[in-house]
Scaffold this motif. Structure first.
Motif, PDB file in Angstrom:
ATOM      1  N   GLN A 145      -6.148   7.365   5.404  1.00 45.59           N
ATOM      2  CA  GLN A 145      -6.244   5.909   5.473  1.00 45.59           C
ATOM      3  C   GLN A 145      -5.386   5.397   6.631  1.00 45.59           C
ATOM      4  O   GLN A 145      -4.535   6.102   7.136  1.00 45.59           O
ATOM      5  N   ASP A 146      -5.608   4.134   6.986  1.00 42.52           N
ATOM      6  CA  ASP A 146      -4.761   3.499   7.993  1.00 42.52           C
ATOM      7  C   ASP A 146      -3.358   3.349   7.435  1.00 42.52           C
ATOM      8  O   ASP A 146      -3.186   2.795   6.364  1.00 42.52           O
ATOM      9  N   ALA A 147      -2.380   3.843   8.165  1.00 42.53           N
ATOM     10  CA  ALA A 147      -1.010   3.758   7.664  1.00 42.53           C
ATOM     11  C   ALA A 147      -0.113   3.018   8.649  1.00 42.53           C
ATOM     12  O   ALA A 147       1.095   3.003   8.493  1.00 42.53           O
ATOM     13  N   LEU A 148      -0.716   2.388   9.664  1.00 40.68           N
ATOM     14  CA  LEU A 148       0.094   1.596  10.599  1.00 40.68           C
ATOM     15  C   LEU A 148       0.559   0.334   9.872  1.00 40.68           C
ATOM     16  O   LEU A 148      -0.145  -0.181   9.007  1.00 40.68           O
TER      17      LEU A 148
ATOM     18  N   ASN B 295       2.894   9.673  15.412  1.00 41.72           N
ATOM     19  CA  ASN B 295       3.320  10.977  14.908  1.00 41.72           C
ATOM     20  C   ASN B 295       3.878  11.866  16.011  1.00 41.72           C
ATOM     21  O   ASN B 295       4.926  12.488  15.852  1.00 41.72           O
TER      22      ASN B 295
ATOM     23  N   ASP C  81       0.837  -1.190   0.000  1.00 47.73           N
ATOM     24  CA  ASP C  81       0.000   0.000   0.000  1.00 47.73           C
ATOM     25  C   ASP C  81       0.886   1.259   0.000  1.00 47.73           C
ATOM     26  O   ASP C  81       1.774   1.406   0.819  1.00 47.73           O
TER      27      ASP C  81
ATOM     28  N   THR D 253       5.541  15.638  10.500  1.00 52.59           N
ATOM     29  CA  THR D 253       4.968  14.296  10.408  1.00 52.59           C
ATOM     30  C   THR D 253       3.634  14.426   9.685  1.00 52.59           C
ATOM     31  O   THR D 253       3.099  15.528   9.551  1.00 52.59           O
ATOM     32  N   TYR D 254       3.119  13.317   9.238  1.00 55.52           N
ATOM     33  CA  TYR D 254       1.961  13.324   8.359  1.00 55.52           C
ATOM     34  C   TYR D 254       0.989  12.258   8.848  1.00 55.52           C
ATOM     35  O   TYR D 254       1.344  11.085   8.924  1.00 55.52           O
TER      36      TYR D 254
ATOM     37  N   PHE E  35      -2.260  10.323   7.843  1.00 58.32           N
ATOM     38  CA  PHE E  35      -3.025  10.079   6.628  1.00 58.32           C
ATOM     39  C   PHE E  35      -4.485   9.760   6.925  1.00 58.32           C
ATOM     40  O   PHE E  35      -4.832   9.317   8.018  1.00 58.32           O
TER      41      PHE E  35
ATOM     42  N   MET F 197       7.768   9.432   5.793  1.00 58.55           N
ATOM     43  CA  MET F 197       7.589  10.642   6.598  1.00 58.55           C
ATOM     44  C   MET F 197       8.152  10.442   7.999  1.00 58.55           C
ATOM     45  O   MET F 197       8.585  11.391   8.645  1.00 58.55           O
ATOM     46  N   LEU F 198       8.113   9.202   8.494  1.00 57.20           N
ATOM     47  CA  LEU F 198       8.654   8.918   9.820  1.00 57.20           C
ATOM     48  C   LEU F 198      10.177   8.759   9.773  1.00 57.20           C
ATOM     49  O   LEU F 198      10.793   8.416  10.774  1.00 57.20           O
TER      50      LEU F 198
ATOM     51  N   ASN G  41       3.936   6.880   4.731  1.00 60.82           N
ATOM     52  CA  ASN G  41       3.958   7.095   6.175  1.00 60.82           C
ATOM     53  C   ASN G  41       5.333   6.761   6.750  1.00 60.82           C
ATOM     54  O   ASN G  41       5.902   7.540   7.520  1.00 60.82           O
TER      55      ASN G  41
ATOM     56  N   VAL H 137       0.281   4.192   0.937  1.00 61.15           N
ATOM     57  CA  VAL H 137       0.203   4.978   2.175  1.00 61.15           C
ATOM     58  C   VAL H 137       1.181   4.460   3.227  1.00 61.15           C
ATOM     59  O   VAL H 137       1.792   5.243   3.947  1.00 61.15           O
ATOM     60  N   LEU H 138       1.350   3.130   3.297  1.00 59.22           N
ATOM     61  CA  LEU H 138       2.292   2.568   4.276  1.00 59.22           C
ATOM     62  C   LEU H 138       3.702   3.065   3.979  1.00 59.22           C
ATOM     63  O   LEU H 138       4.456   3.407   4.883  1.00 59.22           O
TER      64      LEU H 138
ATOM     65  N   LEU I 100       1.149  17.513   9.857  1.00 58.70           N
ATOM     66  CA  LEU I 100       0.247  17.596   8.724  1.00 58.70           C
ATOM     67  C   LEU I 100      -0.806  16.510   8.895  1.00 58.70           C
ATOM     68  O   LEU I 100      -0.475  15.365   9.186  1.00 58.70           O
TER      69      LEU I 100
END
Lengths: 259, 276
Positions: B92-95, B156, A156, B87-88, B90, A165-166, A162, A158-159, B165
């Motif tokens: 959607q779930d981004a874990l 975050n 994904d 940090t951002y 999202f 960004m981290l 993310n 987004v993963l 963000l």
């Protein structure tokens, strides 16, 4: 395999009973048909004879050295194939340009029926274990490669964003994001690739070797000993089922986050 | 890292545009010539109709997208590559589904090179703070949507960066969970001197949370239509704020500028507009 849903332990026992029942029925019909002369035991042997032969091999110990050689070849083919497949899968998935260039060649190689390579490998690598290992590698590699590639590409977006960004570096991404994601795909291919590793070993032995289960089968066939051929196949099947069970256990633990 | 320089804006966009190439080969302009500045420590909401390039704007500030024209400056320095001061969160779930709650919260710290134990310790402290300590060893799939959002928030905040963000982070939650999350966010933010850019399509949420609401026009080629300062006192009680006269007056004012854009976007939507 369908799971016994919500019927708890009793359901699981019933399921196993059915599974054993189906096998027993098939073997029973086979045995009866052969004994009644409906089918010719010369061509298909009899389950009881096959079981007796396997028993003899196990008791006398003659099968173990052959099995050990086959498993050694298969294990080497499996490990080398998985390592190469995962490495290439990752690399090409992260370098889309290179992967586009190489794409037709990879398809070309994969389209090649690997079994026809066996005589060439015998010529190149001799009658020892390496010709079998290489044949197995060519089978295992592509399965693992395509699944790794897909697994990395499938992550994904987004993963990845993310994690970036981290503060994730490229190696962090591979270790924490792409790797675990690809693992799902790699695991779904492991069952297939273990089978292929053994196919590579046995086919290679069948075509030219002095040891191994493939050699045993080929010797039995040379003397029209159908029971020996079937007994060799039975030994292989049992081994593959046991190994597959171990892989399933490992898979369940590694993918425990998928609930 | 929370040393916000009060003299200069935390975020500056100078004539920023961003185009995308459509699959047909045409150029689609998501945002055009946007200029704005966000003061350090401010809480700014960006509202606009669906497909108005709000997320594009946020991605530009995050450095996930590079502007086609113009420049993004963070703390006075032109942004090149990823924004390391932000940090951002999202929509959607981004874990990472294969990591425990604890390891997800400590993820950024591990990426920053902190030892695993240290990261876990810091993560545990954050879980205590957001009341999820008993769930440290669970996997994200075993949590409710609201809990996952809280974990993402802790992930975050554990980074302790200057800028947060947030892209419609609570839009998937039910009303009550959402309000609880908004309250939690304000509690964390109050006194933190962090700059927040909060994108939402919900005007009520935008007003309730922010110091300033920025209205973006319907896409394509979105631009800033209006900026409204929110004069409501802090700390705010999000349960009652929506019934206050000042809130409703402001809602009416901003809705007047937003309404036209929403209608435009609806027409475009019916004509097969692109949702960027």
């Amino acid at each position: 395999m369908p799971e016994a849903r919500g019927r708890g332990r009793g359901g699981a026992v019933t399921l196993i009973a059915w599974q054993v029942g189906v096998g027993a029925a098939v073997l029973g019909i086979w045995q009866a048909a052969a004994s009644a002369g409906l089918i010719d035991p010369f061509f298909v042997s009899r389950p009881a004879d096959i079981a007796r032969r396997v028993g003899q091999w196990v008791v006398s110990g003659t099968i173990w050295p052959h099995l050990a050689v086959t498993l050694e070849e298969a294990l080497l083919a499996f490990v080398i194939g998985v390592v190469l497949g995962v490495a290439c899968g990752f690399t090409l998935a992260r370098l889309p340009r290179v992967s586009q260039v190489l794409n037709p060649y990879i398809r070309l190689l994969n389209a090649l029926p690997r079994v026809v390579l066996a005589p060439i490998f015998l010529l190149w690598f001799g009658l020892g274990i390496w010709s079998k290992v290489v044949l197995g590698v060519t089978l295992v590699f592509f399965v693992v490669f395509f699944n790794t590639y897909q697994g990395v590409r499938d992550v994904d977006r987004v993963l990845v964003d993310n994690a970036r960004m981290l503060g994730a570096s490229e190696s962090d991404l591979i270790r924490h994001v792409f790797g675990p994601s690809a693992l799902t795909w790699i695991f779904s291919s492991l069952h297939t690739s273990i089978g292929f590793a053994i196919v590579g070993a046995v086919v290679g032995e069948y075509l030219g070797a002095s040891r191994g289960i493939g050699y045993v089968i080929s010797q039995a066939q040379g003397t029209f000993d159908t029971t020996g051929v079937f007994a060799g196949m039975a030994v292989l099947s049992i081994v593959v089922v046991i190994v597959g069970y171990g892989v399933s256990k490992l898979e369940r633990w590694l993918l425990r986050w998928k609930t | 890292m929370s040393g916000a320089d009060p003299g200069r804006p935390a975020i500056v966009l100078r004539g920023v545009s961003r185009d995308f190439e459509t699959p047909g080969g045409a150029t689609y302009c998501a945002v055009r010539d946007v200029s704005l500045a966000v003061a350090p420590g401010a809480f700014v909401s960006i509202v606009g109709p669906t497909g108005c390039g709000k997320s594009t704007l946020l991605n530009l500030v995050a450095g996930l997208l590079a502007p086609t024209a113009g420049q993004v400056e963070i703390g006075g320095v032109p942004l090149a590559g990823l924004n390391r001061r932000a940090t951002y969160m999202f929509q959607q779930d981004a874990l990472l589904p294969w990591k425990s709650v604890l390891d997800n919260v400590g993820l950024g710290l591990v990426f920053a090179g902190r030892p695993r134990d240290e990261a876990r310790q810091a993560a545990r402290a954050w879980l205590d703070r957001i009341g999820l300590a008993p769930f440290a060893d669970r996997f994200p799939a075993q949590l409710s949507g609201g809990m996952r959002k809280r974990v993402a928030m802790a992930q975050n905040w554990a980074m302790d960066r200057d800028i947060l963000l947030m892209d419609e982070p609570f839009s998937a939650l039910d009303v009550h969970t959402r309000q609880a999350m908004e309250t939690e966010l304000l509690t964390l933010w109050t006194g933190s001197s962090k700059t927040v850019v909060f994108v939402t399509h919900d005007l009520e949420e935008a007003i309730a949370l922010a110091d300033e609401v920025i209205v973006i026009s319907a896409g394509p080629a979105s631009r800033v239509v209006a900026r409204h300062v929110v004069p409501l006192a802090r700390p705010r009680d999000l349960v009652d704020i929506r019934t206050m006269a000042a809130f409703n007056d402001l809602y009416g004012t901003i809705w007047a500028s937003l309404r036209g854009e929403v209608l435009k976007s609806r027409e475009a939507g019916q004509a097969g507009g692109v949702d960027a």
